[in-house]
Design a protein around this motif. Structure first.
Motif, PDB file in Angstrom:
ATOM      1  N   THR A  30       0.941  -1.219  -0.011  1.00  0.00           N
ATOM      2  CA  THR A  30      -0.150   0.088  -0.068  1.00  0.00           C
ATOM      3  C   THR A  30       0.979   1.269   0.017  1.00  0.00           C
ATOM      4  OG1 THR A  30       0.123  -0.080   2.310  1.00  0.00           O
ATOM      5  CG2 THR A  30      -1.876  -1.858   1.373  1.00  0.00           C
ATOM      6  N   ARG A  31       0.206   2.513  -0.119  1.00  0.00           N
ATOM      7  CA  ARG A  31       0.946   3.744  -0.263  1.00  0.00           C
ATOM      8  C   ARG A  31       2.029   4.144   1.121  1.00  0.00           C
ATOM      9  NH1 ARG A  31      -3.482   6.145  -3.029  1.00  0.00           N
ATOM     10  NH2 ARG A  31      -4.643   6.502  -1.158  1.00  0.00           N
ATOM     11  N   GLY A  32       0.681   3.699   2.225  1.00  0.00           N
ATOM     12  CA  GLY A  32       1.098   3.675   4.105  1.00  0.00           C
ATOM     13  C   GLY A  32       2.674   3.132   4.404  1.00  0.00           C
ATOM     14  N   ARG A  33       2.030   1.891   3.775  1.00  0.00           N
ATOM     15  CA  ARG A  33       3.561   0.729   3.939  1.00  0.00           C
ATOM     16  C   ARG A  33       4.665   0.892   2.623  1.00  0.00           C
ATOM     17  NH1 ARG A  33       1.965  -5.544   4.345  1.00  0.00           N
ATOM     18  NH2 ARG A  33       0.781  -5.684   6.495  1.00  0.00           N
ATOM     19  N   LEU A  34       4.739   1.674   1.830  1.00  0.00           N
ATOM     20  CA  LEU A  34       5.417   2.332   0.594  1.00  0.00           C
ATOM     21  C   LEU A  34       6.409   2.982   1.531  1.00  0.00           C
ATOM     22  CD1 LEU A  34       7.553   1.808  -1.893  1.00  0.00           C
ATOM     23  CD2 LEU A  34       5.587   3.206  -2.468  1.00  0.00           C
ATOM     24  N   THR A  35       5.039   4.072   1.712  1.00  0.00           N
ATOM     25  CA  THR A  35       6.101   5.152   3.036  1.00  0.00           C
ATOM     26  C   THR A  35       6.650   4.637   4.006  1.00  0.00           C
ATOM     27  OG1 THR A  35       4.617   6.642   1.887  1.00  0.00           O
ATOM     28  CG2 THR A  35       5.240   7.620   3.639  1.00  0.00           C
ATOM     29  N   ASP A  36       6.167   3.780   4.589  1.00  0.00           N
ATOM     30  CA  ASP A  36       7.190   3.430   5.849  1.00  0.00           C
ATOM     31  C   ASP A  36       8.423   3.114   5.228  1.00  0.00           C
ATOM     32  OD1 ASP A  36       4.892   4.094   7.111  1.00  0.00           O
ATOM     33  OD2 ASP A  36       3.942   2.511   8.058  1.00  0.00           O
ATOM     34  N   TYR A  37       8.247   1.724   4.258  1.00  0.00           N
ATOM     35  CA  TYR A  37       9.683   2.089   3.879  1.00  0.00           C
ATOM     36  C   TYR A  37      10.981   2.374   3.341  1.00  0.00           C
ATOM     37  CZ  TYR A  37      12.662  -1.069   0.556  1.00  0.00           C
ATOM     38  OH  TYR A  37      14.047  -1.860   0.060  1.00  0.00           O
ATOM     39  N   LEU A  38      10.506   3.380   2.875  1.00  0.00           N
ATOM     40  CA  LEU A  38      11.283   4.454   2.410  1.00  0.00           C
ATOM     41  C   LEU A  38      11.813   5.062   3.679  1.00  0.00           C
ATOM     42  CD1 LEU A  38       9.383   5.365  -0.841  1.00  0.00           C
ATOM     43  CD2 LEU A  38      11.816   4.318  -0.564  1.00  0.00           C
ATOM     44  N   ASN A  39      10.864   5.939   4.451  1.00  0.00           N
ATOM     45  CA  ASN A  39      11.785   6.688   5.603  1.00  0.00           C
ATOM     46  C   ASN A  39      12.673   5.463   6.214  1.00  0.00           C
ATOM     47  OD1 ASN A  39      10.268   8.690   5.558  1.00  0.00           O
ATOM     48  ND2 ASN A  39       7.822   8.058   6.534  1.00  0.00           N
ATOM     49  N   ARG A  40      12.497   4.056   6.461  1.00  0.00           N
ATOM     50  CA  ARG A  40      13.190   3.372   7.092  1.00  0.00           C
ATOM     51  C   ARG A  40      14.180   3.582   6.200  1.00  0.00           C
ATOM     52  NH1 ARG A  40      11.428  -1.351   7.044  1.00  0.00           N
ATOM     53  NH2 ARG A  40      12.758  -2.487   5.745  1.00  0.00           N
ATOM     54  N   LYS A  41      14.623   3.311   5.345  1.00  0.00           N
ATOM     55  CA  LYS A  41      15.759   3.154   4.771  1.00  0.00           C
ATOM     56  C   LYS A  41      16.706   4.779   4.330  1.00  0.00           C
ATOM     57  CE  LYS A  41      15.582  -0.433   3.236  1.00  0.00           C
ATOM     58  NZ  LYS A  41      16.538  -1.473   3.337  1.00  0.00           N
ATOM     59  N   ILE A  42      15.600   5.913   4.372  1.00  0.00           N
ATOM     60  CA  ILE A  42      16.715   6.654   4.808  1.00  0.00           C
ATOM     61  C   ILE A  42      16.815   7.071   6.446  1.00  0.00           C
ATOM     62  CG2 ILE A  42      15.698   9.687   5.057  1.00  0.00           C
ATOM     63  CD1 ILE A  42      13.942   8.910   2.901  1.00  0.00           C
ATOM     64  N   ASP A  63       0.149   6.758  -8.644  1.00  0.00           N
ATOM     65  CA  ASP A  63      -0.076   7.129  -9.915  1.00  0.00           C
ATOM     66  C   ASP A  63       0.015   6.559 -11.445  1.00  0.00           C
ATOM     67  OD1 ASP A  63      -1.852   9.100  -8.224  1.00  0.00           O
ATOM     68  OD2 ASP A  63       0.402  10.224  -8.717  1.00  0.00           O
ATOM     69  N   LEU A  64       1.635   5.629 -10.948  1.00  0.00           N
ATOM     70  CA  LEU A  64       1.117   4.821 -12.168  1.00  0.00           C
ATOM     71  C   LEU A  64       1.277   3.768 -12.153  1.00  0.00           C
ATOM     72  CD1 LEU A  64       5.699   5.543 -11.756  1.00  0.00           C
ATOM     73  CD2 LEU A  64       4.091   6.064 -13.486  1.00  0.00           C
ATOM     74  N   GLY A  65       0.063   3.337 -11.479  1.00  0.00           N
ATOM     75  CA  GLY A  65      -0.613   2.156 -11.360  1.00  0.00           C
ATOM     76  C   GLY A  65       0.387   0.960 -11.056  1.00  0.00           C
ATOM     77  N   TYR A  66       1.604   1.016 -10.045  1.00  0.00           N
ATOM     78  CA  TYR A  66       2.605   0.309  -9.524  1.00  0.00           C
ATOM     79  C   TYR A  66       1.762  -0.287  -7.758  1.00  0.00           C
ATOM     80  CZ  TYR A  66       5.609   1.207 -13.090  1.00  0.00           C
ATOM     81  OH  TYR A  66       6.295   1.345 -14.135  1.00  0.00           O
ATOM     82  N   VAL A  67       1.194   0.625  -6.754  1.00  0.00           N
ATOM     83  CA  VAL A  67       0.455   0.639  -6.188  1.00  0.00           C
ATOM     84  C   VAL A  67      -0.647   1.110  -5.431  1.00  0.00           C
ATOM     85  CG1 VAL A  67       0.381   1.447  -3.675  1.00  0.00           C
ATOM     86  CG2 VAL A  67       2.902   1.132  -4.919  1.00  0.00           C
ATOM     87  N   ASP A  68      -1.577  -0.171  -5.365  1.00  0.00           N
ATOM     88  CA  ASP A  68      -3.124  -0.229  -5.539  1.00  0.00           C
ATOM     89  C   ASP A  68      -3.918  -0.130  -4.265  1.00  0.00           C
ATOM     90  OD1 ASP A  68      -5.778   0.544  -5.993  1.00  0.00           O
ATOM     91  OD2 ASP A  68      -5.783  -0.433  -8.261  1.00  0.00           O
ATOM     92  N   ASP A  69      -4.145   0.961  -3.253  1.00  0.00           N
ATOM     93  CA  ASP A  69      -4.408  -0.088  -2.085  1.00  0.00           C
ATOM     94  C   ASP A  69      -5.779  -0.292  -2.397  1.00  0.00           C
ATOM     95  OD1 ASP A  69      -2.334   1.831  -1.605  1.00  0.00           O
ATOM     96  OD2 ASP A  69      -4.027   3.350   0.069  1.00  0.00           O
ATOM     97  N   ARG A  70      -6.883  -0.193  -2.968  1.00  0.00           N
ATOM     98  CA  ARG A  70      -8.199  -1.021  -3.367  1.00  0.00           C
ATOM     99  C   ARG A  70      -7.891  -2.398  -3.576  1.00  0.00           C
ATOM    100  NH1 ARG A  70     -13.900   0.674  -4.322  1.00  0.00           N
ATOM    101  NH2 ARG A  70     -15.147  -1.830  -4.716  1.00  0.00           N
ATOM    102  N   ALA A  71      -6.817  -2.496  -4.376  1.00  0.00           N
ATOM    103  CA  ALA A  71      -6.775  -3.993  -4.449  1.00  0.00           C
ATOM    104  C   ALA A  71      -6.406  -4.185  -4.387  1.00  0.00           C
ATOM    105  CB  ALA A  71      -6.068  -4.268  -6.306  1.00  0.00           C
TER     106      ALA A  71
END
Length: 174
Positions: A30-42, A63-71
């Motif tokens: 999800t967008r939230g998990r991806l954000t958490d992952y990127l913050n952790r890496k930083i 927006d590019l369709g790589y992450v879809d929270d609903r799906a």
């Protein structure tokens, strides 16, 4: 002889893009998990350059369709229902996965529609109530009811399944 540790350079915008792309390539997220992952890496590797915005990068991936929270939410809810878990457990899992509240609310009717079926699946798998080898006595029924509730099923539905004296068809519980 010990080998010297390789020093990993701090992240920059291009490296963060590559990390995000690699993560969404490997995992449903999800967008939230991806954000958490990127913050952790930083935090782990440091940052070099202008201020990073992992939330914006996660939104771009969506927006590019790589992450879809609903799906993701639909797939997760369906998988948990097949395992026999109830609506409450599904809601907790979606919240932990940081699925957007609006997406979670949109699939809630689908989860509710599968409530009886998933409760019966759970009862069969765990040999609860009429699906066990013998009909349970009172202490065993209480334990089985607790198991049903921990699995996220409604109290009234759980009681009807645990107290049944024969195997139940889904249309009998409507």
């Amino acid at each position: 002889m010990t080998r010297p540790h390789r020093v990993i350079p701090p992240l920059d915008a291009a490296a963060l893009d590559r990390l995000a792309l690699r993560y969404v390539e490997r995992f449903a997220t999800t967008r939230g998990r991806l954000t958490d992952y990127l913050n952790r890496k930083i935090r782990e590797r440091g940052w070099d350059g202008a201020a990073a915005d992992p939330a914006r990068l996660a939104q771009r991936m969506a927006d590019l369709g790589y992450v879809d929270d609903r799906a993701y939410a639909e797939a997760k809810a369906a998988a948990m229902a097949r395992r026999g878990l109830g609506a409450r457990r599904v809601a907790i899992a979606l919240r932990q996965a940081r699925v957007d509240e609006q997406d979670a609310e949109e699939i809630a009717p689908d989860i509710a529609d599968r409530a009886i079926e998933s409760a019966l699946i759970f009862a069969r798998r765990r040999r609860i109530g009429p699906y066990g080898a013998v009909l349970p006595d009172r202490p065993m029924r209480e334990k089985q009811l607790a198991r049903m509730l921990r699995a996220g099923h409604r109290l009234d539905l759980s009681r009807r399944i645990v107290d049944a004296d024969r195997e139940i068809e889904p249309d009998e519980l409507i």
